[in-house]
Design a protein around this motif. Structure first.
Motif, PDB file in Angstrom:
ATOM      1  N   ALA A   1       0.833  -1.208   0.000  1.00 19.39           N
ATOM      2  CA  ALA A   1       0.000   0.000   0.000  1.00 19.39           C
ATOM      3  C   ALA A   1       0.866   1.256   0.000  1.00 19.39           C
ATOM      4  CB  ALA A   1      -0.940  -0.011   1.202  1.00 19.39           C
ATOM      5  N   SER A   2       1.967   1.236   0.744  1.00 24.36           N
ATOM      6  CA  SER A   2       2.839   2.416   0.812  1.00 24.36           C
ATOM      7  C   SER A   2       3.514   2.691  -0.525  1.00 24.36           C
ATOM      8  CB  SER A   2       3.901   2.229   1.897  1.00 24.36           C
ATOM      9  OG  SER A   2       4.858   1.253   1.530  1.00 24.36           O
ATOM     10  N   GLU A   3       3.781   1.635  -1.296  1.00 23.49           N
ATOM     11  CA  GLU A   3       4.477   1.813  -2.569  1.00 23.49           C
ATOM     12  C   GLU A   3       3.648   2.609  -3.567  1.00 23.49           C
ATOM     13  OE1 GLU A   3       5.608  -2.027  -3.936  1.00 23.49           O
ATOM     14  OE2 GLU A   3       7.000  -2.399  -2.286  1.00 23.49           O
ATOM     15  N   ALA A   4       2.324   2.648  -3.380  1.00 25.63           N
ATOM     16  CA  ALA A   4       1.473   3.419  -4.291  1.00 25.63           C
ATOM     17  C   ALA A   4       1.766   4.912  -4.205  1.00 25.63           C
ATOM     18  CB  ALA A   4       0.000   3.155  -3.978  1.00 25.63           C
ATOM     19  N   TYR A   5       2.385   5.362  -3.125  1.00 22.07           N
ATOM     20  CA  TYR A   5       2.650   6.779  -2.919  1.00 22.07           C
ATOM     21  C   TYR A   5       4.107   7.146  -3.187  1.00 22.07           C
ATOM     22  CZ  TYR A   5      -1.852   6.532  -0.567  1.00 22.07           C
ATOM     23  OH  TYR A   5      -3.183   6.328  -0.277  1.00 22.07           O
ATOM     24  N   LEU A   6       4.914   6.167  -3.587  1.00 17.45           N
ATOM     25  CA  LEU A   6       6.345   6.389  -3.751  1.00 17.45           C
ATOM     26  C   LEU A   6       6.741   6.373  -5.217  1.00 17.45           C
ATOM     27  CD1 LEU A   6       7.660   4.073  -0.883  1.00 17.45           C
ATOM     28  CD2 LEU A   6       7.571   6.567  -0.865  1.00 17.45           C
ATOM     29  N   ALA A   7       7.739   7.191  -5.558  1.00 14.47           N
ATOM     30  CA  ALA A   7       8.299   7.165  -6.907  1.00 14.47           C
ATOM     31  C   ALA A   7       8.978   5.828  -7.157  1.00 14.47           C
ATOM     32  CB  ALA A   7       9.297   8.309  -7.072  1.00 14.47           C
ATOM     33  N   GLY A   8       9.168   5.497  -8.426  1.00 14.67           N
ATOM     34  CA  GLY A   8       9.736   4.193  -8.774  1.00 14.67           C
ATOM     35  C   GLY A   8      11.052   3.910  -8.091  1.00 14.67           C
ATOM     36  N   SER A   9      11.934   4.911  -7.999  1.00 15.96           N
ATOM     37  CA  SER A   9      13.247   4.697  -7.398  1.00 15.96           C
ATOM     38  C   SER A   9      13.188   4.517  -5.889  1.00 15.96           C
ATOM     39  CB  SER A   9      14.168   5.874  -7.730  1.00 15.96           C
ATOM     40  OG  SER A   9      13.641   7.091  -7.210  1.00 15.96           O
ATOM     41  N   LEU A  10      12.048   4.869  -5.271  1.00  9.87           N
ATOM     42  CA  LEU A  10      11.931   4.771  -3.813  1.00  9.87           C
ATOM     43  C   LEU A  10      11.096   3.575  -3.357  1.00  9.87           C
ATOM     44  CD1 LEU A  10      11.317   8.522  -2.905  1.00  9.87           C
ATOM     45  CD2 LEU A  10      13.469   7.266  -2.858  1.00  9.87           C
ATOM     46  N   LYS A  11      10.489   2.874  -4.306  1.00  7.45           N
ATOM     47  CA  LYS A  11       9.598   1.776  -3.923  1.00  7.45           C
ATOM     48  C   LYS A  11      10.342   0.662  -3.168  1.00  7.45           C
ATOM     49  CE  LYS A  11       6.218   2.416  -7.644  1.00  7.45           C
ATOM     50  NZ  LYS A  11       5.153   2.998  -6.794  1.00  7.45           N
ATOM     51  N   GLN A  12      11.627   0.481  -3.463  1.00  8.30           N
ATOM     52  CA  GLN A  12      12.407  -0.550  -2.789  1.00  8.30           C
ATOM     53  C   GLN A  12      13.221   0.001  -1.616  1.00  8.30           C
ATOM     54  OE1 GLN A  12      11.801  -3.684  -3.697  1.00  8.30           O
ATOM     55  NE2 GLN A  12      10.419  -2.738  -5.199  1.00  8.30           N
ATOM     56  N   SER A  13      13.024   1.268  -1.306  1.00  2.00           N
ATOM     57  CA  SER A  13      13.753   1.868  -0.191  1.00  2.00           C
ATOM     58  C   SER A  13      13.025   1.579   1.116  1.00  2.00           C
ATOM     59  CB  SER A  13      13.873   3.384  -0.388  1.00  2.00           C
ATOM     60  OG  SER A  13      14.279   4.023   0.813  1.00  2.00           O
ATOM     61  N   THR A  14      13.651   0.834   1.999  1.00  2.00           N
ATOM     62  CA  THR A  14      13.006   0.521   3.277  1.00  2.00           C
ATOM     63  C   THR A  14      12.909   1.756   4.165  1.00  2.00           C
ATOM     64  OG1 THR A  14      15.152  -0.199   4.179  1.00  2.00           O
ATOM     65  CG2 THR A  14      13.731  -1.892   3.214  1.00  2.00           C
ATOM     66  N   ALA A  15      13.831   2.716   3.995  1.00  2.00           N
ATOM     67  CA  ALA A  15      13.742   3.961   4.775  1.00  2.00           C
ATOM     68  C   ALA A  15      12.509   4.754   4.359  1.00  2.00           C
ATOM     69  CB  ALA A  15      15.013   4.795   4.591  1.00  2.00           C
ATOM     70  N   ALA A  16      12.238   4.829   3.037  1.00  2.00           N
ATOM     71  CA  ALA A  16      11.052   5.537   2.556  1.00  2.00           C
ATOM     72  C   ALA A  16       9.786   4.791   2.958  1.00  2.00           C
ATOM     73  CB  ALA A  16      11.122   5.697   1.037  1.00  2.00           C
ATOM     74  N   GLN A  17       9.809   3.464   2.877  1.00  2.00           N
ATOM     75  CA  GLN A  17       8.645   2.674   3.284  1.00  2.00           C
ATOM     76  C   GLN A  17       8.368   2.854   4.773  1.00  2.00           C
ATOM     77  OE1 GLN A  17       9.286  -1.408   2.194  1.00  2.00           O
ATOM     78  NE2 GLN A  17       9.158  -1.010  -0.005  1.00  2.00           N
ATOM     79  N   ALA A  18       9.429   2.902   5.577  1.00  2.00           N
ATOM     80  CA  ALA A  18       9.259   3.049   7.029  1.00  2.00           C
ATOM     81  C   ALA A  18       8.534   4.348   7.360  1.00  2.00           C
ATOM     82  CB  ALA A  18      10.616   2.997   7.726  1.00  2.00           C
ATOM     83  N   GLN A  19       8.847   5.426   6.619  1.00  2.00           N
ATOM     84  CA  GLN A  19       8.170   6.691   6.856  1.00  2.00           C
ATOM     85  C   GLN A  19       6.684   6.593   6.513  1.00  2.00           C
ATOM     86  OE1 GLN A  19       9.379   9.584   8.205  1.00  2.00           O
ATOM     87  NE2 GLN A  19      11.199   8.390   8.679  1.00  2.00           N
ATOM     88  N   TRP A  20       6.364   5.935   5.414  1.00  2.00           N
ATOM     89  CA  TRP A  20       4.970   5.845   4.988  1.00  2.00           C
ATOM     90  C   TRP A  20       4.179   4.848   5.834  1.00  2.00           C
ATOM     91  CZ3 TRP A  20       1.189   8.080   2.408  1.00  2.00           C
ATOM     92  CH2 TRP A  20       1.516   9.167   1.594  1.00  2.00           C
ATOM     93  N   LEU A  21       4.808   3.826   6.377  1.00  4.75           N
ATOM     94  CA  LEU A  21       4.087   2.846   7.183  1.00  4.75           C
ATOM     95  C   LEU A  21       3.506   3.459   8.449  1.00  4.75           C
ATOM     96  CD1 LEU A  21       6.374  -0.314   6.826  1.00  4.75           C
ATOM     97  CD2 LEU A  21       4.057  -0.012   5.927  1.00  4.75           C
ATOM     98  N   THR A  22       4.070   4.562   8.903  1.00  7.28           N
ATOM     99  CA  THR A  22       3.528   5.230  10.087  1.00  7.28           C
ATOM    100  C   THR A  22       2.304   6.087   9.745  1.00  7.28           C
ATOM    101  OG1 THR A  22       5.003   7.143   9.859  1.00  7.28           O
ATOM    102  CG2 THR A  22       5.809   5.283  11.161  1.00  7.28           C
TER     103      THR A  22
END
Length: 513
Positions: A161-182
Motif C-alpha cells: 500500500a505504501s508503494e502506491a505513494y512512492l516514486a519508482g526509485s523509492l519503492k524498494q527503499s526501506t527507509a522511505a517505506q518506514a516513513q509511509w508505514l507510520t
C-alpha cells in the motif's frame, strides 16, 4: 423620496469605492485554506497542478506517456468526486498522482499547521524482519522485537500500500517505506479499512506472537528524539557552522591520539542546503590530491519555460563554456554537446563543480582516520551533492542505503484552495560519464539494512575495519529506528556467537546517527 443628481452620483461613487476595496482585498489578502473543498475547488486545484507539471516538470518532459496517464487518472478523480472532499483526502490522491512521474522529489504536503494522526513508532528493516521501536529508541517489546502484522494484516500488505505513494526509485527503499508505514490513516484508505483512533500491532519472537494496541498520535505531539553525539558518531544539523566544524576537528584529533583503531561516522542526512564549510573541511582533511579540489561533479539541464533564468533556477551551476578546452571536449564526447543535441524542452547543459570555500590553515590530522558518511533515501539535495563529492575522496566511505536521486533544482507550488504544498524536479542531473543520476541515486559501499554482525568475506574491508574499531573499545553498533548508536558490548567474551533471536538482534547495525 427623490434623490438629487448629486446624491445619485455620490451613491454611485460609494459603490465603486466599496467594490474597489473588496477587489483589492481578494487580490492581495492571503487565501484562506479550506479543510473541506467543494467540487469546483477540488477540480480547480487538480487542474492547476496538471498545468504546472506540464510547464515545469523535468520528469514529465522525458516521459510524455506518464503525463498522459496522470491526466487520465486526474480525470477519473474529478469524475468520481461527489459533494465535498477533505483536504487530507486530496493530499493523498495528489501524492499518488505525483508518484506516476517517478520523480523522487515529487511531494504533496499538507499545510504546516494541519494535524494528522500517525502510528507512534519508528520502524527499521534489518534485511529480513521489521523491528518496531518507540519514539525514544527502545524496542516496543524486547522479547518480541519483530513486527509481523498491523490491524490483522501482514506487514507485506502495508508495504504494498505504501508503494502506491512512492516514486519508482523509492519503492524498494526501506527507509522511505518506514516513513509511509507510520501514516496509517492514509494507508487504511488505500487498503479499504475503516478509520480508528488505535492500531493493533502483532509482535513476534520468531515463534510466538503477542498483540499490542497503540493510540495514534498527532504529528504535532510526536516526540522528536535523536540520539546525542557519541565518541565515534556525529550527527550534523541542517546548517553546519563554525562550531560544528570545531566539533568535527576535536573528534578527529581525539581519534588520531587514540592508541586504539580509529574511525568516525558522520550523519549528513539532515543537510538540504549548500554547506561550503563542510565541503572545505572534507577536502582539507580527506583529499590528498589537489586535482580533486575543483572537479566536475555532475551535468544538469533544467526544464525550459517562459521567463526561465539559469541564475535563478541553477545558481550553483556554470555554463560548459566556462570550462577549459579539455574538460569541454571530455564532456562532449560523453554526449553533452549543446550544438549536436539541442533540446526544445530543456536548457543547455550546465556543470556543477566541487569548489569548496577555504578554512583557516591547519595541519592535516586525518590520514589514519577513516570517515564513514551515513546516507539513505532521505539524503537529498545538498546531502547528495556532499555524498557525490565524497565518492572522489580517499578514506571516505558511504554507508546506509541508496540515496534518493533528488539533487536537481525544484519547482514549488501552493494550491490556492486546499493550501497543499507541491514540489517536484525542474531539472535532470547526469554523472560526467553520461549516466542519468536523477531518480537513480548513489549506492553506498556498505548497506545498513542487512545483518552485518558477523564478519564475512562478502563485506567490504572498510566495514571490517569499523567493526574492529568498536569492538576494540568494548562497543557494538546498533540501529535504533534509523539512527546508528554505539552501546557497551555486554557479551564481548562470547564474540558474535548468537543463541537466541534477541542475541542476534543486538548485533544488528542500528542507525549511525
Amino acid at each position: 423620496m427623490t434623490l438629487s443628481y448629486k446624491g445619485i452620483f455620490n451613491a454611485f461613487l460609494l459603490l465603486i469605492c466599496v467594490s474597489a476595496m473588496l477587489l483589492s482585498y481578494l487580490s492581495f489578502a492571503p487565501t484562506k485554506v479550506r479543510n473541506q473543498l467543494s467540487f469546483h475547488q477540488y477540480q480547480q486545484d487538480i487542474k492547476l497542478l496538471l498545468q504546472v507539471i506540464n510547464q515545469h516538470s523535468s520528469f514529465a518532459a522525458i516521459a510524455p506517456k506518464q503525463q498522459i496517464k496522470m491526466s487520465q487518472i486526474a480525470a477519473r478523480l474529478i469524475e468520481q468526486s461527489q459533494g465535498f472532499n477533505s483536504q487530507e483526502q486530496l493530499q493523498g490522491q495528489l501524492q499518488k498522482l505525483l508518484s506516476q512521474l517517478n520523480d523522487p522529489a515529487a511531494k504533496a504536503l499538507l499545510p504546516n499547521k494541519t494535524v494528522v494522526d500517525k502510528l507512534p513508532v519508528n520502524l527499521h528493516f534489518d534485511g529480513q524482519y521489521w523491528l518496531a521501536f518507540t519514539p525514544e529508541g527502545e524496542l516496543i517489546d524486547a522479547e518480541f522485537p519483530y513486527l509481523s502484522h498491523i490491524d490483522g494484516l501482514p506487514i507485506k500488505r502495508w508495504q504494498q500500500a505504501s508503494e502506491a505513494y512512492l516514486a519508482g526509485s523509492l519503492k524498494q527503499s526501506t527507509a522511505a517505506q518506514a516513513q509511509w508505514l507510520t501514516q496509517i490513516v492514509q494507508l487504511r484508505i488505500e487498503i479499504g479499512l475503516k478509520h480508528s483512533s488505535h492500531a493493533l500491532l502483532t509482535l513476534s519472537d520468531g515463534e510466538t506472537h503477542i498483540q499490542r494496541s497503540l493510540a495514534l498520535v498527532a504529528t504535532s505531539k510526536m516526540p522528536i528524539s535523536a540520539p546525542p553525539n557519541q565518541e565515534l558518531i556525529l550527527r550534523l544539523p541542517a546548517k553546519v557552522d563554525a562550531n560544528n566544524i570545531a566539533t568535527l576537528n576535536q573528534h578527529l584529533y581525539r581519534q588520531q591520539e587514540s592508541v586504539s583503531p580509529s574511525a568516525l561516522i558522520v550523519d549528513i542526512r539532515a543537510i538540504k542546503q549548500p554547506q561550503p564549510l563542510l565541503m572545505a573541511w572534507l577536502n582539507k582533511h580527506f583529499n590528498q590530491s589537489t586535482s580533486l579540489h575543483s572537479t566536475t561533479l555532475a551535468v544538469m539541464q533544467y526544464k525550459r519555460f517562459a521567463h526561465a533564468r539559469a541564475d535563478r533556477i541553477a545558481s550553483q551551476y556554470i555554463p560548459m563554456t566556462d570550462l577549459d578546452f579539455f574538460e569541454q571536449t571530455t564532456l562532449k564526447n560523453q554526449g553533452f554537446d549543446n550544438q549536436l543535441n539541442p533540446s526544445k524542452a530543456f536548457s543547455h547543459f550546465l556543470v556543477r563543480r566541487n569548489s569548496p570555500s577555504t578554512l583557516p590553515i591547519l595541519p592535516s590530522i586525518s590520514e589514519q582516520v577513516p570517515l564513514f558518511l551515513h546516507v539513505d533515501s532521505s539524503c537529498e539535495q545538498e546531502c547528495e551533492w556532499i555524498a557525490l563529492a565524497s565518492a572522489h575522496l580517499p578514506h571516505v566511505t558511504l554507508i546506509g542505503e541508496t540515496t534518493s536521486g533528488n539533487l536537481g533544482p525544484l519547482h514549488n507550488l501552493t494550491l490556492p484552495n486546499s493550501g497543499i504544498q507541491i514540489q517536484f524536479s525542474a531539472g535532470l542531473t547526469y554523472t560526467p560519464d553520461g549516466q542519468l543520476f536523477s531518480g537513480v541515486g548513489l549506492t553506498p559501499e556498505v548497506f545498513l539494512n542487512q545483518k552485518l554482525g558477523k564478519i564475512t568475506a562478502e563485506q567490504p574491508k572498510s566495514w571490517h575495519d569499523i567493526q574492529q574499531v568498536f569492538k576494540s573499545r568494548g562497543l557494538h553498533l546498533q540501529l535504533i529506528g534509523n539512527h546508528l548508536v554505539s552501546k557497551p558490548d555486554t557479551n564481548l567474551s562470547a564474540e558474535l556467537n548468537f543463541n537466541s533471536p534477541y542475541d542476534e538482534l543486538s548485533s544488528i547495525l542500528k542507525p549511525f546517527g
